[in-house]
Design an enzyme around this catalytic site. Structure first.
Site, short mmCIF file in Angstrom:
data_model
loop_
_atom_site.label_atom_id
_atom_site.label_comp_id
_atom_site.label_asym_id
_atom_site.label_seq_id
_atom_site.Cartn_x
_atom_site.Cartn_y
_atom_site.Cartn_z
N ASP A 32 -15.01 -71.51 78.65
CA ASP A 32 -14.92 -71.35 79.39
C ASP A 32 -14.19 -71.96 80.87
O ASP A 32 -13.15 -72.64 80.67
CB ASP A 32 -16.49 -71.75 80.06
CG ASP A 32 -16.93 -70.65 81.20
OD1 ASP A 32 -17.05 -69.72 81.86
OD2 ASP A 32 -18.69 -71.94 81.61
N GLU A 34 -13.68 -72.45 85.36
CA GLU A 34 -14.20 -72.36 86.45
C GLU A 34 -13.59 -71.64 87.39
O GLU A 34 -12.52 -72.82 87.35
CB GLU A 34 -14.90 -73.35 86.71
CG GLU A 34 -16.45 -74.60 85.99
CD GLU A 34 -17.60 -73.27 85.80
OE1 GLU A 34 -18.09 -72.47 86.48
OE2 GLU A 34 -18.36 -73.54 84.75
N ASP A 89 -13.82 -64.15 83.29
CA ASP A 89 -12.40 -65.56 82.44
C ASP A 89 -11.64 -64.66 81.82
O ASP A 89 -10.58 -65.48 81.97
CB ASP A 89 -13.59 -65.76 81.42
CG ASP A 89 -14.23 -66.32 82.21
OD1 ASP A 89 -14.62 -67.30 82.34
OD2 ASP A 89 -15.47 -66.68 81.38
N TYR A 155 -22.50 -79.62 84.55
CA TYR A 155 -22.91 -78.43 85.10
C TYR A 155 -21.42 -77.58 83.97
O TYR A 155 -21.84 -76.58 82.84
CB TYR A 155 -22.88 -78.18 85.84
CG TYR A 155 -22.50 -76.67 85.83
CD1 TYR A 155 -23.83 -75.90 86.17
CD2 TYR A 155 -21.64 -75.67 86.64
CE1 TYR A 155 -23.47 -74.41 86.61
CE2 TYR A 155 -21.32 -74.87 86.35
CZ TYR A 155 -22.78 -74.36 86.48
OH TYR A 155 -22.93 -72.63 86.51
N ASP A 159 -21.87 -75.59 79.76
CA ASP A 159 -21.32 -74.02 79.65
C ASP A 159 -21.27 -73.65 77.93
O ASP A 159 -21.25 -73.16 77.76
CB ASP A 159 -20.84 -73.89 80.65
CG ASP A 159 -21.15 -73.48 82.00
OD1 ASP A 159 -22.61 -73.15 81.46
OD2 ASP A 159 -20.60 -73.27 82.88
#
Length: 370
Positions: A32, A34, A89, A155, A159
């Site tokens: 993932d 961010e 992504d 958090y 993910d």
């Protein structure tokens, strides 16, 4: 979440080498990213999350210069990369590493074909399979800020920590359906679409009200839109932070000769920065010979017979729809529109609509027969 997740913070070249080497020994990893993308044209990468089944790694892209070990991991075809709702992504991987995760499976796509729900959010997927309620309170974090606090890191770790077990459950569920190959094709198509480079010459076609302009005005809009995309890329600014879309349409329509005219509908800052350039671009567009004007843009809804054809396609689709597949996965309205346009425009065999490619082809051919 019952207990805190354990993860490592990766902010050195050697750590990255070690993490990627270990990940390349696994059959599948969860990934993932961010990022922040508020005013910029390109995403600003703030964090990469990786879970190899044993270790969660939070990789700090702000501190590492050499990402070749990670790029090699993305390209390693022995390792399945698992992501969820990964379109954005993929933009990150393309921009920063010029490498997509290959091979890749998207658990949102998998969940749709497994019958759990289409466009399913990650929290709902985790709740469905693992019975956990994820805390999404940190979703609006500024991921470029440092240090990130414990809530934000937890958090980010979640993910990927819960993505891999969900993926493994999805693999089992999909094995009970006829849709495994369809999922693979959908994920490959998603990658292929993200590989297409934006052609600035065609940028005017993406402007919402371009259909309201005649060919002479479209010639000007084409020049304006091409400049805006190239300026946005050069300055790494979102398109509407260069000049707003509706202002380009108004300029193409009214063809102003003085900056005072621009001030009637544009912000003074836009005019101050780009006013003279915009007027020059208008003159460039006006100088284009009529034989080189773009073709008028005709909305699909205005095409003769469109409404009746769409209704007939939807009616026939309901008859051939497989019982164990959500209708929108077989044929979205966009895909039905695409089939209609292809049929009306001469049925180019070199550029087939999505409903005549891969697993959908058998259904698309039935729709054409109706």
């Amino acid at each position: 979440m019952d207990k805190p997740l354990k993860y490592i913070w990766v902010n050195s070249a050697q750590q990255l080498i070690d993490v990627c080497a270990q990940a390349r020994q696994q059959p599948a990893i969860a990934l993932d990213t961010e990022f922040v993308r508020i005013r910029s044209y390109y995403p600003k990468l703030g964090l990469i999350q990786l879970f190899d089944g044993m270790q969660i790694s939070l990789i700090d892209p702000l501190m590492i210069d050499d990402f070749s070990p990670f790029t090699e991991l993305l390209a390693d075809r022995r390792v399945m990369k698992v992501l969820h709702a990964c379109s954005e992504d993929l933009d990150v991987f393309k921009h920063y590493f010029n490498q997509f995760p290959d091979p890749m499976l998207d658990t949102q796509i998998m969940a749709g074909f497994a019958g759990i729900g289409t466009s399913l959010g990650f929290a709902k997927l985790v709740n469905h399979y693992l019975g956990l309620e994820l805390d999404k309170g940190a979703s609006r974090t500024d991921w470029l800020a440092r240090p990130l606090n414990e809530t934000q890191l937890d958090y980010a770790a979640a993910d990927v920590a819960y993505l891999l077990p969900c993926y493994q459950r999805l693999v089992d569920d999909l094995a009970q359906t006829p849709w495994q190959d369809a999922v693979k094709q959908e994920c490959e198509t998603l990658l292929a679409k993200r590989q297409i480079t934006v052609n600035s010459d065609d940028a005017y076609k993406d402007i919402t009200l371009a259909w309201t302009l005649n060919s002479a005005q479209l010639a000007i809009l084409k020049v304006l839109a091409k400049w805006r995309v190239e300026e946005a890329q050069k300055r790494d600014l979102a398109l509407n932070f260069i000049v707003k879309e509706q202002h380009l349409v108004q300029i193409a329509k009214t063809q102003p000769k003085h900056t005072a005219s621009l001030l009637e509908f544009m912000h003074p800052n836009e005019v101050r920065i780009h006013g003279k350039k915009l007027l020059w671009l208008v003159e460039q567009g006006k100088a284009i010979p009529a034989e080189n004007y773009p073709a008028p843009i005709v909305r699909l809804i205005d095409e003769a017979g469109y409404k009746q054809a769409l209704k007939a396609l939807q009616h026939h689709l309901a008859r051939i729809q497989p019982e164990n597949l959500a209708p929108e996965l077989l044929a979205s309205k966009r895909q039905l529109n695409q089939l209609f346009k292809w049929y009306k425009k001469g049925q180019n065999q070199e550029k087939l609509p999505e409903l005549l490619i891969g697993w959908r082809r058998q259904y698309g051919l039935q729709l054409l027969e109706q």
